[in-house]
Design a protein around this motif. Structure first.
Motif, PDB file in Angstrom:
ATOM      1  N   UNK A  57       0.786  -1.228   0.000  1.00 17.30           N
ATOM      2  CA  UNK A  57       0.000   0.000   0.000  1.00 17.30           C
ATOM      3  C   UNK A  57       0.817   1.277   0.000  1.00 17.30           C
ATOM      4  N   UNK A  58       2.115   1.171  -0.322  1.00 16.64           N
ATOM      5  CA  UNK A  58       2.973   2.361  -0.289  1.00 16.64           C
ATOM      6  C   UNK A  58       3.166   2.953  -1.677  1.00 16.64           C
ATOM      7  N   UNK A  59       2.067   3.196  -2.359  1.00 12.32           N
ATOM      8  CA  UNK A  59       2.134   3.778  -3.688  1.00 12.32           C
ATOM      9  C   UNK A  59       2.068   2.709  -4.767  1.00 12.32           C
ATOM     10  N   UNK A  60       1.911   3.177  -5.993  1.00 14.97           N
ATOM     11  CA  UNK A  60       1.823   2.252  -7.123  1.00 14.97           C
ATOM     12  C   UNK A  60       2.196   3.023  -8.383  1.00 14.97           C
ATOM     13  N   UNK A  61       2.240   2.298  -9.509  1.00 15.50           N
ATOM     14  CA  UNK A  61       2.535   2.975 -10.769  1.00 15.50           C
ATOM     15  C   UNK A  61       2.119   2.170 -11.979  1.00 15.50           C
TER      16      UNK A  61
ATOM     17  N   UNK B 263       3.698   7.139 -28.868  1.00 16.02           N
ATOM     18  CA  UNK B 263       4.703   8.141 -28.540  1.00 16.02           C
ATOM     19  C   UNK B 263       6.082   7.489 -28.414  1.00 16.02           C
ATOM     20  N   UNK B 264       7.106   8.306 -28.502  1.00 13.91           N
ATOM     21  CA  UNK B 264       8.470   7.749 -28.450  1.00 13.91           C
ATOM     22  C   UNK B 264       8.825   7.195 -27.082  1.00 13.91           C
ATOM     23  N   UNK B 265       8.305   7.850 -26.038  1.00 10.10           N
ATOM     24  CA  UNK B 265       8.628   7.403 -24.679  1.00 10.10           C
ATOM     25  C   UNK B 265       7.361   6.862 -24.029  1.00 10.10           C
ATOM     26  N   UNK B 266       7.514   5.962 -23.066  1.00  9.91           N
ATOM     27  CA  UNK B 266       6.318   5.385 -22.437  1.00  9.91           C
ATOM     28  C   UNK B 266       5.588   6.386 -21.535  1.00  9.91           C
ATOM     29  N   UNK B 267       4.288   6.169 -21.365  1.00  3.61           N
ATOM     30  CA  UNK B 267       3.505   6.944 -20.413  1.00  3.61           C
ATOM     31  C   UNK B 267       3.786   6.473 -18.998  1.00  3.61           C
ATOM     32  N   UNK B 268       3.562   7.354 -18.039  1.00  5.19           N
ATOM     33  CA  UNK B 268       3.874   7.042 -16.649  1.00  5.19           C
ATOM     34  C   UNK B 268       2.814   7.670 -15.760  1.00  5.19           C
ATOM     35  N   UNK B 269       2.252   6.867 -14.855  1.00 10.33           N
ATOM     36  CA  UNK B 269       1.327   7.397 -13.856  1.00 10.33           C
ATOM     37  C   UNK B 269       1.695   6.767 -12.520  1.00 10.33           C
TER      38      UNK B 269
END
Lengths: 264, 264, 264, 264
Positions: free
Chosen positions: D41-45, D52-58
């Motif tokens: 539970x200490x964050x996620x992604x 696009x040339x670079x990957x998306x990140x959330x």
């Protein structure tokens, strides 16, 4: 008060409007020029249509200028109809459920303005909301309440009547309680097929609202995104602007609007 | 750039300075007047001394104007020596570990300014930090790195030598890499017994720094908290102000400071 | 479902209960043993009384185990009457305004349980809330609504009547709508002078509730803080426990409680 | 310790793996079954490839089960190669920059495991990182440091050599400092064209790693997403799994891996 933009046209990456213009929406979150407050740092939100039945929603309580996720999402999400909003709270909490846009089924709604002395009419207005939308309400803002009223008054079947009736009811209840602080309401609605932007105030100071049409898109904004000021057209006070997927545009007085049937 | 304040004197509730003055620190988070940027919305922090061996710390990534916890804590926490800081990031992430003040043992540190072209000297400066402080470093800012360098250069035993050596080393390493962007450094240190505020720049544009003494307290600030402008005294550029628990005050040129032994 | 604790006695640092016990409240946020769900990671809160007229409040949406501010605040804040709560949402948003405790004037309230099929009775119950408390409501939980009802039904003047009436009204409205999901309500109220803890359910499965008295303090908890299990006494189902500042204790059936006048 | 998954195949909406399976990654954030800790539970992604040339990140610091944005994004973002990760911190702060995946140019990296006694080797390992990647480092975790080392050791040109060298260097420096706590390293790398998953430990307890191939996709996971346990194949300890865009798969001992040239 807040700042917002709406886009209809050829699908573009959201960053094209949210980050890239000289006076982009993220820039406006720090330094709005035509707003009551220059800082719009009480959260923000994106809403966009794609192949799914309901629009996507990303809302966050950080200032828009301060969220690395927003930068990546705006670089990767592409849409032909989307909303973006930066918030300056008029009193309610900075929580995600109080950030715009609000979504219900296929509808998106966002707003700049406020119900004067909201706490005096909140209760009576909430009592008018249909059970379905009352149960779906997640936050506590006047903006979401206005959206619930429009849904209650038939947004799905006759949007113009729903908008008119909402304005009438809000102003009547404010009058009934002797509220003299004005109702300011510059808002944007979409259903996935068309967008409708309303510039309204109960006094003569309706918040600013502009639009610009280019070959393959229309942009509607609280304030211009760049200095080409003669390319931006102001919506007249107490008028509503309609924009369809095929970029048909018309403007009508809000209180007699019909959705420009046969117009354009 | 950032805004900060430091208080030494009779214990008061933190809200007395953080919220109540006309141009309080929270007001400065929205509308700073003497800063490079008016908005200081990239997080904030409180540090305070009480009966515990180490200072209390509350740091948050929301803007200071937008945090109901801050309002309650500032109403309930009372201290005779405390720091408050609102942040405008110069590039590093808005995370709690990048918010000021920074704490180590009994020390508090906060800062307004920046190392010009930080990325060019970050590595060489980090390599100088003692293992103890290297391991304790939590964030990635130039400010925390400066604090680590001061700790490395003997902050516990000879604070003035540690401050001087840190300034010399930072400026030397910047010169060695041909950096011409200036080093701006207006900072505040406390150990629970006294506070020392440094106004320094490698050019002639050191960030503003003021203080005011009243009967039972001294306040040191980035910019005045109210319009009684003649009551606030500017610290001279490249000088350090010392304030002790018993409100002895002295000001010395930073690079020859001795801590005002025998002064006042 | 949630976990909570309440302390009354000699002032102690909050960490004494929040962090230090083997099965401390923060430990329970990760691994509750007597709760419906072991993880209580949907926010948390502290409420404490000190010299101010109203209690302090610190609420956060991160899990309690994950908040460095909580560690520092619990190390520095000392109180002789305080609440701490870790939340497991039963459906409403994880926002600060939905975290417990809730505060109004000198009152604190926190809760473990839920109104079964809340969405079916929310509206009718909200309609009963007095204007004063309706306007003050900040969140959307059933817990805060119960607190608003108790305030409406006279919490300030006759707390036991207010509690009884709230339970009666909630259960009546649930019955009226044919709701068979039970009403579970294990809650804690304080006014700065005494604490009252209620263990109630409309069926025979009221959530657990324990207390322990030592020389200079009483602790009331959802589940024991340590393995000395014979030192913790369970409150009987449908009973209310009263604890005063001078550590007088009594337990009564909730629906006939008088506040133990003449008791102890 | 953490939980993660990687998908390669026909583009699907991310929710298909992140939310829908019985033991989805979001379910694992609350109740992992094969991890050292059940709660992640200490964050996620999320990281994903598209046009696009670079990957998306959330990346977000809330628990994955608690983020309405994640639900909407996973419903609207579709990808043929993506990573998802839920984090259980082994000591470093819960900030977005410490959440996985990490991105650099076209690379994504995520990790479950840890460098034993990280603080003893952090400094010497950081000193090996090339300036380019040192400057790009945003957080403070051992995981991001391992990624920086792989980039330094030639990830762009010879990924298998870079992985081997990183493992060798980490284990050598741990040995040099007499660290007996093991190095656990179960990680996943992608460059947009292929994915490589490494199951490694310096002792005989490498964290679990599984994969499953169906007609049009391959999934690699820390633990199975559903109870069809015979459909999931365990990667052997100290082996590396390769999966290409066209779903060619091979497994090799990590320390002699060549990327399965001519394999499959």
């Amino acid at each position: 008060m807040c700042r917002w933009l709406s886009y209809i046209g050829e699908p573009v990456y959201l960053e094209k409007l949210v980050f890239e213009p000289r006076h982009s929406l993220v820039e406006q979150s720090l330094r709005a020029e035509q707003a009551k407050t220059p800082t719009n740092g009480d959260g923000f939100g994106l809403g966009w249509y794609d192949d799914r039945k309901t629009p996507g929603l990303y809302r966050e309580i950080l200032p828009a200028w301060n969220d690395p996720n927003l930068r990546s999402l705006a670089h990767h999400i592409r849409s032909g109809m989307f909303f973006a909003h930066v918030r300056a709270s008029t009193g309610t909490e900075t929580s995600r459920t109080n950030c715009h846009p609000f979504a219900h089924d296929n509808f998106l709604f966002m707003h700049n303005g406020q119900i004067g002395n909201y706490s005096l009419v909140r209760r009576v207005l909430e009592a008018m909301v249909d059970d379905e939308f009352y149960a779906a309400r997640q936050g506590t803002t006047d903006s979401e309440l206005i959206f619930c009223l429009m849904l209650t008054f038939g947004l799905r079947t006759d949007p113009h009547r729903a908008i008119r009736k909402t304005i009438e009811v809000v102003e009547r209840e404010m009058r009934n309680r002797g509220i003299t602080v004005p109702f300011r309401f510059t808002a944007c609605l979409a259903n996935g097929e068309s967008v409708c932007a309303i510039r309204h105030a109960s006094d003569d100071k309706s918040p600013s609202l502009y639009w610009r049409k280019r070959d393959n898109h229309v942009i509607v904004v609280s304030e211009p995104l760049d200095a080409e000021s003669d390319s931006w057209i102001a919506v007249a006070p107490n008028h509503t602007l309609h924009v369809t997927r095929d970029l048909q545009i018309c403007e009508e007085p809000t209180m007699v609007a019909t959705g420009c049937k046969g117009a354009a």
